[in-house]
Design a protein around this motif. Structure first.
Motif, PDB file in Angstrom:
ATOM      1  N   ARG A 368       0.830  -1.197   0.000  1.00 44.69           N
ATOM      2  CA  ARG A 368       0.000   0.000   0.000  1.00 44.69           C
ATOM      3  C   ARG A 368       0.866   1.250   0.000  1.00 44.69           C
ATOM      4  O   ARG A 368       0.565   2.252  -0.683  1.00 44.69           O
ATOM      5  CB  ARG A 368      -0.909   0.003   1.235  1.00 44.69           C
ATOM      6  N   ALA A 369       1.977   1.215   0.758  1.00 48.68           N
ATOM      7  CA  ALA A 369       2.873   2.370   0.836  1.00 48.68           C
ATOM      8  C   ALA A 369       3.499   2.674  -0.525  1.00 48.68           C
ATOM      9  O   ALA A 369       3.646   3.838  -0.920  1.00 48.68           O
ATOM     10  CB  ALA A 369       3.963   2.116   1.876  1.00 48.68           C
ATOM     11  N   ILE A 370       3.865   1.620  -1.261  1.00 47.47           N
ATOM     12  CA  ILE A 370       4.469   1.810  -2.588  1.00 47.47           C
ATOM     13  C   ILE A 370       3.436   2.358  -3.566  1.00 47.47           C
ATOM     14  O   ILE A 370       3.717   3.289  -4.340  1.00 47.47           O
ATOM     15  CB  ILE A 370       5.065   0.484  -3.096  1.00 47.47           C
ATOM     16  N   LYS A 371       2.224   1.820  -3.534  1.00 43.17           N
ATOM     17  CA  LYS A 371       1.163   2.287  -4.437  1.00 43.17           C
ATOM     18  C   LYS A 371       0.761   3.724  -4.159  1.00 43.17           C
ATOM     19  O   LYS A 371       0.399   4.472  -5.080  1.00 43.17           O
ATOM     20  CB  LYS A 371      -0.055   1.370  -4.333  1.00 43.17           C
ATOM     21  N   LYS A 372       0.802   4.132  -2.890  1.00 45.33           N
ATOM     22  CA  LYS A 372       0.433   5.494  -2.517  1.00 45.33           C
ATOM     23  C   LYS A 372       1.572   6.480  -2.749  1.00 45.33           C
ATOM     24  O   LYS A 372       1.404   7.698  -2.597  1.00 45.33           O
ATOM     25  CB  LYS A 372       0.036   5.542  -1.039  1.00 45.33           C
ATOM     26  N   PRO A 376       9.584   4.492  -2.445  1.00 43.21           N
ATOM     27  CA  PRO A 376      10.013   4.149  -3.814  1.00 43.21           C
ATOM     28  C   PRO A 376      10.025   2.630  -4.014  1.00 43.21           C
ATOM     29  O   PRO A 376      10.333   1.877  -3.089  1.00 43.21           O
ATOM     30  CB  PRO A 376      11.426   4.720  -3.899  1.00 43.21           C
ATOM     31  N   GLN A 377       9.702   2.211  -5.232  1.00 37.12           N
ATOM     32  CA  GLN A 377       9.629   0.790  -5.556  1.00 37.12           C
ATOM     33  C   GLN A 377      10.946   0.073  -5.288  1.00 37.12           C
ATOM     34  O   GLN A 377      10.968  -1.077  -4.846  1.00 37.12           O
ATOM     35  CB  GLN A 377       9.252   0.628  -7.032  1.00 37.12           C
ATOM     36  N   GLU A 378      12.069   0.783  -5.518  1.00 39.64           N
ATOM     37  CA  GLU A 378      13.364   0.116  -5.397  1.00 39.64           C
ATOM     38  C   GLU A 378      13.729  -0.218  -3.947  1.00 39.64           C
ATOM     39  O   GLU A 378      14.667  -0.984  -3.695  1.00 39.64           O
ATOM     40  CB  GLU A 378      14.481   0.996  -6.007  1.00 39.64           C
ATOM     41  N   TYR A 379      12.981   0.343  -2.977  1.00 35.91           N
ATOM     42  CA  TYR A 379      13.247   0.037  -1.566  1.00 35.91           C
ATOM     43  C   TYR A 379      12.441  -1.164  -1.061  1.00 35.91           C
ATOM     44  O   TYR A 379      12.551  -1.554   0.096  1.00 35.91           O
ATOM     45  CB  TYR A 379      12.906   1.249  -0.684  1.00 35.91           C
ATOM     46  N   GLU A 380      11.633  -1.743  -1.941  1.00 32.44           N
ATOM     47  CA  GLU A 380      10.684  -2.773  -1.491  1.00 32.44           C
ATOM     48  C   GLU A 380      11.373  -3.950  -0.795  1.00 32.44           C
ATOM     49  O   GLU A 380      10.982  -4.357   0.301  1.00 32.44           O
ATOM     50  CB  GLU A 380       9.857  -3.293  -2.664  1.00 32.44           C
TER      51      GLU A 380
END
Length: 442
Positions: A368-372, A376-380
């Motif tokens: 949810r944090a990435i979608k909002k 950043p996606q690269e920290y997933e």
């Protein structure tokens, strides 16, 4: 016989054992019961927990054992020895049930499907008393508590889902009904009955007699107990119970037509020399095991024993057949559910489920944090590792504690409570560990 650890039931009942043999097998005192159970626990290392149920219709031993075959052989051999019975005879008549068969049998007993009078509720109280005695004296614990608690639940479901206990009749009520029929057939109008004994059977008999309008002459060796019961009954039914001295028994049995005897004496209390010839017919009901009455050699005395009443009961079974079939279906379902429930009590699946909940919640919030756009996606991957380490640290101490709880005697309610908090399936809350306080069969 499967020799893996599990449940074992050894049964001597009205179905397989004549009353003469049941009299020999009966345990009529707390001391003899305790001695028998203590011998099994100390001399048979495979026996973990044990309950003895001894009633007028059955002597049964319920055991949680590490080796069913060895334990069965030991228990039957010990019974033969202390009761002075031929061992091969005892081995022949014993009904033995293991694991699923044992659980199914005990559920049938608790649900009154194995009683002489199908649907009677007296057996529920007898099973509770037997369990409580064994629990209080440290003969049984967690494994048999689970079984007896579930047996009570099964019995309640049978009672609530069928009409098997509607207008339920106990052996006592069958005896009173038979007496009423005999009185009507012989045109007897003087409704006076002698009742000897103030135990559970004596109390039930007295209540049924009072309900039918009989006056009762109540006798008991301990007169004060008879007085106490008489006061209770008279306050409810009016002054219909008169306490007489036990020493008057030999006189009273020759003065009155109707007698019900239900003491816990280990030997007959009414003997041939006490019986006199009368010009009226008498009807005697011996509801005790061992029997209270020595068979009289006078023709105008009709004597009924516990097993004789089964003929009366059989007349009512046809109308109950449909309900009985439904009841057995319920018992079968509960037997399977019991073993499924046992499998859910292991703490490893519980710990795994809680960790799965923590992982799912963490990954859901990360997604949810990435979608909002909060992350950043690269920290997933890096954040996922941090979250994984965080809930591992958070769950470390609870995991250790849950494993500690699992080794305790009162583990079940703790584990079930944890499952309820986390809304995990297959929850069966045990509100009280000592399930003799369960009141569903009262």
């Amino acid at each position: 016989m499967d020799n893996e650890s599990g449940y074992l039931a050894i049964s001597f009942s009205h179905k397989n054992t004549q009353i003469q043999m049941r009299e020999k097998l009966a345990f009529n005192s707390a001391e003899s019961t305790k001695s028998f159970l203590q011998t099994i626990k100390t001399q048979n290392t495979h026996t973990q927990e044990i309950i003895l149920l001894s009633t007028c219709n059955r002597v049964e031993i319920y055991i949680y054992t590490l080796h069913p075959q060895n334990t069965k052989d030991f228990v039957i051999s010990l019974l033969a020895q202390i009761k002075n019975i031929d061992l091969p005879t005892l081995e022949t008549i014993a009904d033995v049930y293991v694991n699923q068969g044992a659980v199914h049998h005990i559920f049938c007993v608790a649900s009154s499907l194995d009683s002489i009078v199908v649907g009677e509720t007296q057996i529920g109280g007898q099973l509770k008393s037997a369990y409580k005695f064994c629990f209080d004296n440290n003969f049984c614990g967690k494994n048999l508590t689970r079984l007896v608690h579930f047996a009570f639940r099964c019995a309640a479901e049978v009672r609530n889902s069928t009409q098997i206990s509607q207008n339920a009749i106990s052996v006592a009520s069958v005896a009173v009904k038979e007496a009423n029929t005999l009185f009507e057939q012989h045109g007897i109008e003087c409704k006076i009955a002698i009742v000897v004994g103030v135990g559970e059977m004596g109390i039930l008999t007295s209540k049924h007699l009072l309900h039918c309008g009989y006056k009762i002459l109540l006798l008991n060796r301990n007169k004060q107990k008879a007085v106490t019961l008489a006061n209770e009954l008279n306050s409810e039914y009016g002054e219909m119970v008169e306490v007489r001295n036990f020493s008057e028994l030999s006189t009273l049995i020759n003065q009155h037509i109707l007698l019900f005897s239900a003491t816990s004496a280990p030997y007959p209390i009414i003997h041939q020399p006490m019986v006199e010839l009368t010009d009226f017919k008498r009807f005697w009901f011996d509801l005790a095991v061992p029997r209270d009455i020595q068979k009289p050699n006078i023709d105008n005395i009709v004597l009924f024993g516990v097993d004789d009443l089964q003929e009366v009961v059989c007349q009512n079974l046809a109308s109950r057949r449909k309900n009985t079939t439904k009841a057995y279906e319920i018992v079968g379902t509960y037997t399977l559910e019991f073993f499924r429930w046992l499998q859910t009590l292991g703490v490893e699946p519980l710990i795994k489920k809680i960790r799965e909940f923590a992982k799912e919640a963490s990954l859901k919030e990360l997604d949810r944090a990435i979608k909002k756009g909060f992350l950043p996606q690269e920290y997933e991957d890096s954040v996922a590792k941090i979250l994984h380490n965080a809930f591992n640290v958070f769950l470390h101490k609870p995991t250790i504690n849950i494993k500690k709880f699992a080794d305790k005697e009162d583990a079940d309610p703790i584990i079930e409570a944890i499952k309820a908090v986390f809304d995990i399936d297959d929850v069966m809350l045990i509100n009280r560990y000592k399930c003799e306080y369960d009141t569903t069969l009262n």
